[in-house]
Design an enzyme around this catalytic site. Sequence first.
Site, PDB file in Angstrom:
ATOM      1  N   ARG A 127       0.822  -1.207  -0.066  1.00  0.00           N
ATOM      2  CA  ARG A 127      -0.041   0.167  -0.093  1.00  0.00           C
ATOM      3  C   ARG A 127       0.938   1.184   0.051  1.00  0.00           C
ATOM      4  O   ARG A 127       1.911   1.358   0.588  1.00  0.00           O
ATOM      5  CB  ARG A 127      -0.986  -0.037   0.994  1.00  0.00           C
ATOM      6  CG  ARG A 127      -1.492   1.442   1.447  1.00  0.00           C
ATOM      7  CD  ARG A 127      -2.517   1.095   2.701  1.00  0.00           C
ATOM      8  NE  ARG A 127      -1.917   0.618   3.898  1.00  0.00           N
ATOM      9  CZ  ARG A 127      -2.601   0.375   4.891  1.00  0.00           C
ATOM     10  NH1 ARG A 127      -3.973   0.571   5.025  1.00  0.00           N
ATOM     11  NH2 ARG A 127      -2.257   0.217   5.974  1.00  0.00           N
ATOM     12  N   ARG A 161       3.229   4.069   5.011  1.00  0.00           N
ATOM     13  CA  ARG A 161       3.043   4.214   6.498  1.00  0.00           C
ATOM     14  C   ARG A 161       4.404   3.558   6.984  1.00  0.00           C
ATOM     15  O   ARG A 161       4.689   2.266   6.471  1.00  0.00           O
ATOM     16  CB  ARG A 161       1.861   3.641   6.945  1.00  0.00           C
ATOM     17  CG  ARG A 161       0.688   4.556   6.812  1.00  0.00           C
ATOM     18  CD  ARG A 161      -0.722   3.867   6.896  1.00  0.00           C
ATOM     19  NE  ARG A 161      -0.600   3.099   8.032  1.00  0.00           N
ATOM     20  CZ  ARG A 161      -1.969   2.665   8.431  1.00  0.00           C
ATOM     21  NH1 ARG A 161      -3.194   2.568   7.757  1.00  0.00           N
ATOM     22  NH2 ARG A 161      -2.172   1.716   9.360  1.00  0.00           N
ATOM     23  N   ARG A 172      -0.005  -6.284  14.522  1.00  0.00           N
ATOM     24  CA  ARG A 172      -1.666  -5.487  14.420  1.00  0.00           C
ATOM     25  C   ARG A 172      -2.586  -6.431  14.100  1.00  0.00           C
ATOM     26  O   ARG A 172      -3.828  -6.369  14.650  1.00  0.00           O
ATOM     27  CB  ARG A 172      -1.554  -4.420  13.311  1.00  0.00           C
ATOM     28  CG  ARG A 172      -0.517  -3.435  13.441  1.00  0.00           C
ATOM     29  CD  ARG A 172      -0.223  -2.469  12.357  1.00  0.00           C
ATOM     30  NE  ARG A 172      -1.130  -2.308  11.291  1.00  0.00           N
ATOM     31  CZ  ARG A 172      -0.830  -1.752  10.060  1.00  0.00           C
ATOM     32  NH1 ARG A 172       0.068  -1.454   9.428  1.00  0.00           N
ATOM     33  NH2 ARG A 172      -1.912  -1.492   9.256  1.00  0.00           N
TER      34      ARG A 172
HETATM   35  P1  AP5 Z   1      -7.234  -0.125   3.211  1.00  0.00           P
HETATM   36  O1  AP5 Z   1      -8.436   0.322   2.710  1.00  0.00           O
HETATM   37  O2  AP5 Z   1      -5.986   0.887   3.387  1.00  0.00           O
HETATM   38  O3  AP5 Z   1      -7.098  -1.152   4.550  1.00  0.00           O
HETATM   39  P2  AP5 Z   1      -7.751  -0.759   6.144  1.00  0.00           P
HETATM   40  O4  AP5 Z   1      -8.861  -1.630   6.562  1.00  0.00           O
HETATM   41  O5  AP5 Z   1      -8.001   0.851   6.158  1.00  0.00           O
HETATM   42  O6  AP5 Z   1      -6.355  -1.061   6.808  1.00  0.00           O
HETATM   43  P3  AP5 Z   1      -5.446  -0.311   7.749  1.00  0.00           P
HETATM   44  O7  AP5 Z   1      -4.125  -0.751   7.762  1.00  0.00           O
HETATM   45  O8  AP5 Z   1      -5.470   1.315   7.660  1.00  0.00           O
HETATM   46  O9  AP5 Z   1      -6.010  -0.640   9.383  1.00  0.00           O
HETATM   47  P4  AP5 Z   1      -5.316  -0.633  10.568  1.00  0.00           P
HETATM   48  O10 AP5 Z   1      -6.738  -0.924  11.198  1.00  0.00           O
HETATM   49  O11 AP5 Z   1      -4.126  -1.720  10.774  1.00  0.00           O
HETATM   50  O12 AP5 Z   1      -4.944   0.692  10.639  1.00  0.00           O
HETATM   51  P5  AP5 Z   1      -5.549   2.152  11.162  1.00  0.00           P
HETATM   52  O13 AP5 Z   1      -4.766   3.325  10.541  1.00  0.00           O
HETATM   53  O14 AP5 Z   1      -6.870   2.139  11.406  1.00  0.00           O
HETATM   54  O15 AP5 Z   1      -6.720  -1.434   2.152  1.00  0.00           O
HETATM   55  C1  AP5 Z   1      -5.250  -1.827   2.249  1.00  0.00           C
HETATM   56  C2  AP5 Z   1      -4.710  -1.923   0.797  1.00  0.00           C
HETATM   57  O16 AP5 Z   1      -5.514  -2.988   0.151  1.00  0.00           O
HETATM   58  C3  AP5 Z   1      -4.715  -0.641  -0.089  1.00  0.00           C
HETATM   59  O17 AP5 Z   1      -3.597  -0.723  -0.747  1.00  0.00           O
HETATM   60  C4  AP5 Z   1      -6.162  -0.884  -0.867  1.00  0.00           C
HETATM   61  O18 AP5 Z   1      -5.919  -0.239  -2.134  1.00  0.00           O
HETATM   62  C5  AP5 Z   1      -6.041  -2.368  -0.898  1.00  0.00           C
HETATM   63  N1  AP5 Z   1      -7.354  -2.814  -1.144  1.00  0.00           N
HETATM   64  C6  AP5 Z   1      -8.479  -2.448  -0.228  1.00  0.00           C
HETATM   65  N2  AP5 Z   1      -9.703  -3.259  -0.541  1.00  0.00           N
HETATM   66  C7  AP5 Z   1      -9.054  -4.159  -1.478  1.00  0.00           C
HETATM   67  C8  AP5 Z   1      -9.821  -5.406  -2.232  1.00  0.00           C
HETATM   68  N3  AP5 Z   1     -11.053  -5.492  -1.920  1.00  0.00           N
HETATM   69  N4  AP5 Z   1      -8.926  -5.927  -3.110  1.00  0.00           N
HETATM   70  C9  AP5 Z   1      -7.694  -5.721  -3.328  1.00  0.00           C
HETATM   71  N5  AP5 Z   1      -7.197  -4.563  -2.735  1.00  0.00           N
HETATM   72  C10 AP5 Z   1      -7.673  -3.889  -1.763  1.00  0.00           C
HETATM   73  O19 AP5 Z   1      -4.431   2.227  12.718  1.00  0.00           O
HETATM   74  C11 AP5 Z   1      -3.235   2.321  12.629  1.00  0.00           C
HETATM   75  C12 AP5 Z   1      -2.802   2.305  14.033  1.00  0.00           C
HETATM   76  O20 AP5 Z   1      -3.010   3.295  14.966  1.00  0.00           O
HETATM   77  C13 AP5 Z   1      -2.951   1.028  14.832  1.00  0.00           C
HETATM   78  O21 AP5 Z   1      -2.191   0.082  14.758  1.00  0.00           O
HETATM   79  C14 AP5 Z   1      -2.838   1.466  16.546  1.00  0.00           C
HETATM   80  O22 AP5 Z   1      -1.889   1.705  16.874  1.00  0.00           O
HETATM   81  C15 AP5 Z   1      -3.514   3.073  16.036  1.00  0.00           C
HETATM   82  N6  AP5 Z   1      -5.059   3.085  16.286  1.00  0.00           N
HETATM   83  C16 AP5 Z   1      -5.850   3.452  15.195  1.00  0.00           C
HETATM   84  N7  AP5 Z   1      -7.251   3.322  15.757  1.00  0.00           N
HETATM   85  C17 AP5 Z   1      -7.099   2.953  17.101  1.00  0.00           C
HETATM   86  C18 AP5 Z   1      -7.960   2.616  18.095  1.00  0.00           C
HETATM   87  N8  AP5 Z   1      -9.264   2.982  18.004  1.00  0.00           N
HETATM   88  N9  AP5 Z   1      -7.588   2.278  19.256  1.00  0.00           N
HETATM   89  C19 AP5 Z   1      -6.198   2.184  19.603  1.00  0.00           C
HETATM   90  N10 AP5 Z   1      -5.252   2.460  18.650  1.00  0.00           N
HETATM   91  C20 AP5 Z   1      -5.589   2.754  17.517  1.00  0.00           C
HETATM   92 MG    MG Z   2      -7.220   2.385   7.140  1.00  0.00          MG
END
Ligand code: AP5
Ligand code: MG
Length: 215
Positions: A127, A161, A172
Site C-alpha cells: 500500500r 506508512r 497489528r
Molecule cells: P485499506 O483500505 O487501506 O485497509 P484498512 O482496512 O483501512 O487497513 P489499515 O491498515 O488502515 O487498518 P489498520 O486498522 O491496521 O490501521 P489504522 O490506520 O486504523 O486497504 C489496504 C490496501 O489494500 C490498500 O492498498 C488498498 O488499495 C488495497 N485494497 C483494499 N480493498 C481491497 C480489495 N477488496 N481487493 C484488493 N485490494 C484492496 O490504525 C493504525 C494504528 O493506529 C493502529 O495499529 C494503532 O496503533 C492506532 N490506532 C488506530 N485506531 C485505534 C483505536 N481505535 N484504538 C487504539 N489504537 C488505534
Molecule cells: Mg485504514
Amino acid sequence: MNIILLGPPGAGKGTQASKLVADRGMVQLSTGDMLRAAVKAGTPTGQQAKAVMESGGLVSDEIVSALIGEKLDALDTATGVIFDGYPRTAAQATALDELLVSRGRTLDYVIELEVDEAALIERVTGRYTCANCGEGYHDRFKQPKVAGVCDVCGSTEFKRRPDDNAETVHTRMAEYRAKTAPILPIYEARGLVRPIDGMADIDHVSAAIDGILDG
Ligand code: AP5
Ligand code: MG
C-alpha cells in the site's frame, strides 16, 4: 446513518470509507488517520501515540475516544458518519455508545469485512498513498492510471506508512484477534452486524455495502 467498518489491517476499511464519502456525503472518522495527523503535527497526543503505532500495538482507549468525541462535536447530527478503525476494544465500544447517545445519534450497522489474513499481508505491505491529497494506491491492486502520477491531484510524490512492514502487520493482526474481534458479539446481540466478503474486488465490496445501506 452511522456505521462502523470493522476488519483487520488491510481489510479495506479506509478504501470503502473513501468511496462512501465520495458517493454519499458521509464523513469518515478514522482514528488511525487522526493519530497519524497528531504524530505529524507533534502534538502531545502524537508524541504519546508514535511509538505505540510503530510497534503495531493499540493507543489508549481514552485518547482515541476523546479524538472521536471532538470530531462528533464538530458535526451536524444529520451528517452520516463512518467509523473506520474505531471502536477496537470493548472499552471503546462502551465509550462509543455513550458518545452517540449524548449526541442524539444511533448506530445503524456494523459492517464486518471478512478476509483471509494471509492475503492481507500483501495488501498492507504493497500500500501507498499520494503525499499531497492522500488518495490510496497499491503496488498490484490499485495503480495510478499514469505511472507515478496521482489520479486525483496530479502529484508525483507518494508515501508509505511506517507501520506497513511485515513484522508490524503481524502484531497489528494479533491485536485485532485478541482485542477487536471479541467486540463483534456485542453488536451481534443487537442485530447490527452485516458480514460481507472483503476478499472480493474493491467494486464488489462497495456494491455489497451499498446493498446493505440501501436495503
Ligand atoms: P485499506 O483500505 O487501506 O485497509 P484498512 O482496512 O483501512 O487497513 P489499515 O491498515 O488502515 O487498518 P489498520 O486498522 O491496521 O490501521 P489504522 O490506520 O486504523 O486497504 C489496504 C490496501 O489494500 C490498500 O492498498 C488498498 O488499495 C488495497 N485494497 C483494499 N480493498 C481491497 C480489495 N477488496 N481487493 C484488493 N485490494 C484492496 O490504525 C493504525 C494504528 O493506529 C493502529 O495499529 C494503532 O496503533 C492506532 N490506532 C488506530 N485506531 C485505534 C483505536 N481505535 N484504538 C487504539 N489504537 C488505534
Ligand atoms: Mg485504514
